[in-house]
Design a protein around this motif. Structure first.
Motif, PDB file in Angstrom:
ATOM      1  N   SER A 158       0.808  -1.216   0.000  1.00 14.16           N
ATOM      2  CA  SER A 158       0.000   0.000   0.000  1.00 14.16           C
ATOM      3  C   SER A 158       0.848   1.276   0.000  1.00 14.16           C
ATOM      4  CB  SER A 158      -0.982  -0.016   1.165  1.00 14.16           C
ATOM      5  OG  SER A 158      -0.293  -0.321   2.350  1.00 14.16           O
ATOM      6  N   VAL A 159       2.061   1.219   0.568  1.00 12.32           N
ATOM      7  CA  VAL A 159       2.900   2.413   0.590  1.00 12.32           C
ATOM      8  C   VAL A 159       3.301   2.820  -0.830  1.00 12.32           C
ATOM      9  CG1 VAL A 159       4.916   3.445   1.658  1.00 12.32           C
ATOM     10  CG2 VAL A 159       3.836   1.449   2.703  1.00 12.32           C
ATOM     11  N   TYR A 160       3.446   1.842  -1.692  1.00  6.30           N
ATOM     12  CA  TYR A 160       3.997   2.128  -3.022  1.00  6.30           C
ATOM     13  C   TYR A 160       2.938   2.267  -4.102  1.00  6.30           C
ATOM     14  CZ  TYR A 160       7.834   0.187  -0.375  1.00  6.30           C
ATOM     15  OH  TYR A 160       8.732  -0.069   0.600  1.00  6.30           O
ATOM     16  N   THR A 161       1.713   1.815  -3.781  1.00 10.87           N
ATOM     17  CA  THR A 161       0.693   1.811  -4.835  1.00 10.87           C
ATOM     18  C   THR A 161       0.499   3.191  -5.433  1.00 10.87           C
ATOM     19  OG1 THR A 161      -0.791   1.656  -2.988  1.00 10.87           O
ATOM     20  CG2 THR A 161      -0.753  -0.191  -4.502  1.00 10.87           C
ATOM     21  N   GLN A 162       0.658   4.222  -4.596  1.00 11.83           N
ATOM     22  CA  GLN A 162       0.463   5.586  -5.075  1.00 11.83           C
ATOM     23  C   GLN A 162       1.290   5.837  -6.331  1.00 11.83           C
ATOM     24  OE1 GLN A 162       1.881   8.430  -2.300  1.00 11.83           O
ATOM     25  NE2 GLN A 162       1.150  10.174  -3.500  1.00 11.83           N
ATOM     26  N   VAL A 163       2.576   5.522  -6.240  1.00  8.47           N
ATOM     27  CA  VAL A 163       3.468   5.743  -7.375  1.00  8.47           C
ATOM     28  C   VAL A 163       3.036   4.907  -8.571  1.00  8.47           C
ATOM     29  CG1 VAL A 163       5.829   5.570  -8.177  1.00  8.47           C
ATOM     30  CG2 VAL A 163       5.359   6.133  -5.801  1.00  8.47           C
ATOM     31  N   ALA A 217     -11.512  -2.318  -7.761  1.00  6.83           N
ATOM     32  CA  ALA A 217     -10.543  -3.061  -6.964  1.00  6.83           C
ATOM     33  C   ALA A 217     -11.096  -3.300  -5.570  1.00  6.83           C
ATOM     34  CB  ALA A 217      -9.232  -2.295  -6.903  1.00  6.83           C
ATOM     35  N   ASP A 218     -12.264  -3.864  -5.498  1.00  3.18           N
ATOM     36  CA  ASP A 218     -12.892  -4.182  -4.222  1.00  3.18           C
ATOM     37  C   ASP A 218     -11.983  -5.146  -3.472  1.00  3.18           C
ATOM     38  OD1 ASP A 218     -14.820  -4.071  -2.403  1.00  3.18           O
ATOM     39  OD2 ASP A 218     -16.434  -4.757  -3.710  1.00  3.18           O
ATOM     40  N   GLY A 219     -11.731  -4.870  -2.197  1.00  3.49           N
ATOM     41  CA  GLY A 219     -10.859  -5.771  -1.462  1.00  3.49           C
ATOM     42  C   GLY A 219      -9.423  -5.327  -1.515  1.00  3.49           C
ATOM     43  N   PHE A 220      -9.230  -4.120  -1.980  1.00  2.00           N
ATOM     44  CA  PHE A 220      -7.938  -3.497  -2.125  1.00  2.00           C
ATOM     45  C   PHE A 220      -7.258  -3.359  -0.762  1.00  2.00           C
ATOM     46  CE2 PHE A 220      -6.221   0.908  -1.934  1.00  2.00           C
ATOM     47  CZ  PHE A 220      -5.066   0.687  -2.641  1.00  2.00           C
ATOM     48  N   GLY A 221      -6.005  -3.645  -0.681  1.00  6.76           N
ATOM     49  CA  GLY A 221      -5.293  -3.498   0.571  1.00  6.76           C
ATOM     50  C   GLY A 221      -5.339  -4.740   1.443  1.00  6.76           C
ATOM     51  N   GLY A 222      -5.821  -5.849   0.929  1.00 10.69           N
ATOM     52  CA  GLY A 222      -5.860  -7.076   1.717  1.00 10.69           C
ATOM     53  C   GLY A 222      -4.654  -7.947   1.430  1.00 10.69           C
ATOM     54  N   ASN A 263      10.660   2.761  -6.594  1.00  7.51           N
ATOM     55  CA  ASN A 263       9.923   3.301  -5.461  1.00  7.51           C
ATOM     56  C   ASN A 263       9.233   4.602  -5.807  1.00  7.51           C
ATOM     57  OD1 ASN A 263      10.670   1.268  -3.823  1.00  7.51           O
ATOM     58  ND2 ASN A 263      12.417   2.337  -2.955  1.00  7.51           N
ATOM     59  N   THR A 264       9.893   5.403  -6.614  1.00  6.67           N
ATOM     60  CA  THR A 264       9.358   6.720  -6.913  1.00  6.67           C
ATOM     61  C   THR A 264       9.324   6.903  -8.416  1.00  6.67           C
ATOM     62  OG1 THR A 264      11.558   7.623  -6.855  1.00  6.67           O
ATOM     63  CG2 THR A 264      10.312   7.725  -4.819  1.00  6.67           C
ATOM     64  N   LEU A 265       8.678   7.971  -8.816  1.00  4.54           N
ATOM     65  CA  LEU A 265       8.574   8.239 -10.241  1.00  4.54           C
ATOM     66  C   LEU A 265       9.947   8.441 -10.867  1.00  4.54           C
ATOM     67  CD1 LEU A 265       5.522  10.515 -10.893  1.00  4.54           C
ATOM     68  CD2 LEU A 265       5.918   8.186 -11.631  1.00  4.54           C
ATOM     69  N   SER A 266      10.860   9.064 -10.100  1.00  2.00           N
ATOM     70  CA  SER A 266      12.174   9.309 -10.685  1.00  2.00           C
ATOM     71  C   SER A 266      12.914   7.998 -10.912  1.00  2.00           C
ATOM     72  CB  SER A 266      12.997  10.251  -9.804  1.00  2.00           C
ATOM     73  OG  SER A 266      12.917   9.825  -8.471  1.00  2.00           O
ATOM     74  N   ASP A 267      12.672   7.015 -10.021  1.00  2.00           N
ATOM     75  CA  ASP A 267      13.251   5.688 -10.244  1.00  2.00           C
ATOM     76  C   ASP A 267      12.758   5.105 -11.552  1.00  2.00           C
ATOM     77  OD1 ASP A 267      14.581   5.802  -7.948  1.00  2.00           O
ATOM     78  OD2 ASP A 267      13.431   4.270  -6.872  1.00  2.00           O
ATOM     79  N   LEU A 268      11.458   5.277 -11.776  1.00  2.00           N
ATOM     80  CA  LEU A 268      10.878   4.738 -12.996  1.00  2.00           C
ATOM     81  C   LEU A 268      11.494   5.409 -14.214  1.00  2.00           C
ATOM     82  CD1 LEU A 268       7.148   4.483 -11.946  1.00  2.00           C
ATOM     83  CD2 LEU A 268       8.602   2.595 -12.603  1.00  2.00           C
ATOM     84  N   ALA A 269      11.746   6.715 -14.083  1.00  2.00           N
ATOM     85  CA  ALA A 269      12.299   7.457 -15.218  1.00  2.00           C
ATOM     86  C   ALA A 269      13.683   6.936 -15.579  1.00  2.00           C
ATOM     87  CB  ALA A 269      12.355   8.942 -14.887  1.00  2.00           C
TER      88      ALA A 269
END
Lengths: 276, 393
Positions: free
Chosen positions: B233-238, B285-290, B378-384
């Protein structure tokens, strides 16, 4: 032989004159629908098999260049004017009809089957749009040819690629599933009327159970019919009778190496036991 | 929860009711125009349909366009014609505005900007029928939303814009231009002799028109599978921002979420309004975070969707930490199946960015031999930064 919703879809396609898009796994009888429909309507079946790289010249029309050339030679010897020669070589006589043009120029509305439309390129899908909505084809040298009797169009696809929304919107849509046991039994009885009723029931039970197993290539209806033919050919009257022969007959149902390896004699016996 | 409506008893006649039904379907995410309404009426006329099932069968081929629609249709039909507006718990996409698909704004119904200012998921009005846009329509209350984490709270609009840039770059890096074949093209670099000869027949063997060919751009399709289980859940944002960006940058990309189930979100994310797309995604995404069943989900993907959407030109990107509740061999079997489709597989593991991280979890270990690339993100810059590595792939 069709389920209710498929029957209604076909009825609507006929009455509303709209193309019908059939989607479903391979081997559920999508192509068969068009063939049977042509038989029932007592009309011709024009079939266009799509493949990657299919283009307008192969699907719609092409000028018969050889004939045109000969005609130009002939007219040069006869001494006809350029104008007349031109008019002659760009007439319908010099046009090679490919399936789509053939379908709209027929005197009696034919069934036009566009098979596996998802195999063709997106560009070809765009060509189809004009034909499907207006039933007309534009040939630059000749003008627009409009269908005298709009054909009944059946498209099939099995999900090699997603079709465009524009194409889906112009069609009625029906998703074809594997038939339920009663339906499949009826199909088997219709195709092999001389088959023993007990064995027929067992075959259907067996195939339906087999579809629930984890297979790479799930057996379709055609495979089921082959299987039935194989069993009656081998002289088997009951599935539990001869495990070895049954295992051999499976080559009609399982079409990949890994499927054949995963359905061992024990698995076959388990399924046959359940089906009996 | 779908906005469940029922037909209005006051509606003048069948035409108005069918039009209402179409609006109801449209509000639930089916793409239908005025043309379909006309066809539907003709169809009902042609059928002489009297029983509900006949009508259902008649309307289905007209109103649906793909298998996902068909699966949804029966419930929507029941909701409108049979159920008198009862609340259904199915997770179907919900729209924020009054079912108006033509207005694309990231402001929600209450008129406040979604995202940064306040909570984008505050339910509108407590009494449940706040949007009174017609007689006889009931709209489900949205209380359950509160008890569930909403992805919109995790993602900010500006992040999506940023992610879109990164995704576009990555997409370009993944484009494959190494096709050997050449195909006909208006502006090609070589002559297409076969076509020239064929065309020259029309001009008596004189090649008047010179046709060209060139190597086609063999675009790679990017398929993303994002783990949204509790441990991620910490990383889903990215990752979600990245996926949303990718879908907007690349029309052919395909996306899925998984936790204990696999959900296809491609259609949802095609929404022109990015924030609304993410809102709809969170409903799916019902059940998200399980918990997570990576192996089972990958297997389901390999046996179903992959057969339709994954081929030798696909790159499958899996974003997960590899903490799985299944047996490790399930993952390796699933990946092996996927490999057989000829695709490249990239695994982005957010934990790999940690110092001293070693892929010791059983699931991750089992997966490693089947991967083309195993990276951290972990972050967008990593992805870049990944761009360079992907080009080499």
């Amino acid at each position: 032989m069709a389920s209710d919703d498929l029957a209604v879809s076909i009825h609507l396609a006929l009455t509303l004159g709209r193309p019908l898009l059939l989607e479903g796994a391979a081997g559920v009888g999508k192509t068969e629908v068009a063939r049977v429909l042509a038989e029932m309507q007592d009309t011709e079946l024009v079939r266009l098999q799509c493949y990657e790289g299919l283009d307008a010249a192969q699907a719609i029309y092409e000028w018969n260049y050889q004939k045109q050339l000969l005609s130009i030679r002939a007219s040069a010897e006869e001494g006809t004017t350029g104008q007349a020669a031109e008019e002659r070589i760009f007439s319908r006589d010099y046009l090679l009809e490919r399936p789509l043009l053939a379908a709209i120029t027929k005197d009696k509305a034919p069934i036009l089957l566009i098979d596996e439309v998802d195999r063709a390129d997106e560009e070809f899908e765009a060509y189809l749009l004009e034909i499907l909505s207006e039933f007309q084809i534009t040939i630059p040298e000749l003008g627009t040819i409009k269908a005298k009797h709009p054909p009944i169009v059946i498209l099939t696809c099995n999900g090699t690629r997603d079709l465009s929304d524009a194409l889906r919107r112009r069609c009625l849509y029906s998703y074809v599933n594997y038939p339920d046991p009663q339906m499949e039994l009826a199909i088997l009885n219709a195709r092999h009327p001389d088959l023993n009723a007990h064995l027929a029931k067992q075959i259907i039970g067996f195939v339906q159970k087999l579809r629930e197993e984890e297979l790479e290539k799930v057996p379709g209806i055609a495979e089921m019919l082959d299987f039935a033919a194989a069993l009656s050919g081998l002289g088997i009257a009951d599935l539990s009778e001869d495990p070895e022969q049954l295992q051999r007959a499976l080559i009609t149902l399982l079409k990949t190496q890994s499927d054949q390896a995963s359905i061992t004699t024990e698995v076959t016996q388990r399924i046959a036991g359940k089906a009996a | 929860m779908s906005r469940v409506t029922k037909f209005a008893a006051q509606d003048a006649g069948p035409a108005a009711r069918v039009a209402g039904f179409m609006a109801h379907l449209r509000a639930n995410g089916l793409r239908l125009g005025a043309g379909e309404t006309t066809v539907a009426l003709h169809a009902l006329g042609a059928m002489n349909a009297y029983s509900p099932d006949e009508c259902r069968n008649a309307l289905r081929p007209i109103c649906t366009g793909c298998k996902e629609d068909v699966d949804q249709f029966d419930d929507l039909f029941d909701a409108y014609w049979m159920d008198m507006g009862r609340v259904r718990t199915r997770a179907v996409p919900k729209l924020q505005t009054k079912g108006n698909n033509d207005v694309h704004s990231s402001r929600d119904a209450a008129g406040e900007a979604g995202g940064s200012a306040g909570n984008a998921t505050t339910p509108d009005g407590g009494d449940g029928d706040a949007e009174s846009d017609g007689e006889g329509k009931l709209i489900a209350t949205e209380v359950r939303n509160l008890s569930r984490k909403d992805l919109r709270d995790l993602v900010r609009p500006e992040e999506i814009a940023e992610a879109e840039k990164v995704a576009r770059k990555l997409g370009d890096a993944l484009r494959d231009r190494r096709s050997r074949r050449r195909i006909a093209a208006g502006k090609g670099d070589r002559l297409h002799f076969r076509k020239i000869i064929r065309r020259s027949l029309a001009t008596g063997g004189e090649p008047l028109q010179l046709l060209k060919k060139r190597r086609p751009d063999r675009t790679r399709n990017i398929v993303t599978l994002c783990d949204v289980s509790g441990s991620m859940s910490v990383y889903t944002q990215v990752f979600l921002a990245f996926i949303a960006g990718l879908m907007r940058a690349d029309q052919k990309a395909d996306a899925y979420l998984f936790h204990t189930r696999l959900v296809r979100i491609t259609e949802t994310l095609r929404d022109k309004d990015a924030m609304r797309a993410i809102g709809r995604m969170s409903l799916m995404a019902d059940g998200f975070g399980g918990g997570s069943k990576i192996g089972a989900c990958l297997d389901r993907f390999a046996t179903t969707y992959a057969k339709r959407f994954v081929d030798g030109r696909s790159v499958v990107v899996i974003m997960s930490d590899g903490y799985d509740t299944d047996q490790p061999h399930v993952i390796s079997d699933a990946l092996q199946k996927l490999r057989k489709r000829g695709c490249r597989i990239i695994w982005m593991n957010p934990l790999k960015g940690w110092r001293d991280y070693a892929p010791v979890t059983a699931g991750m270990k089992a997966a490693l031999p089947h991967l083309d690339l195993f990276t951290s993100a972990n972050t967008l810059s990593d992805l870049a930064v990944l761009e360079g590595e992907l080009t080499r792939l």
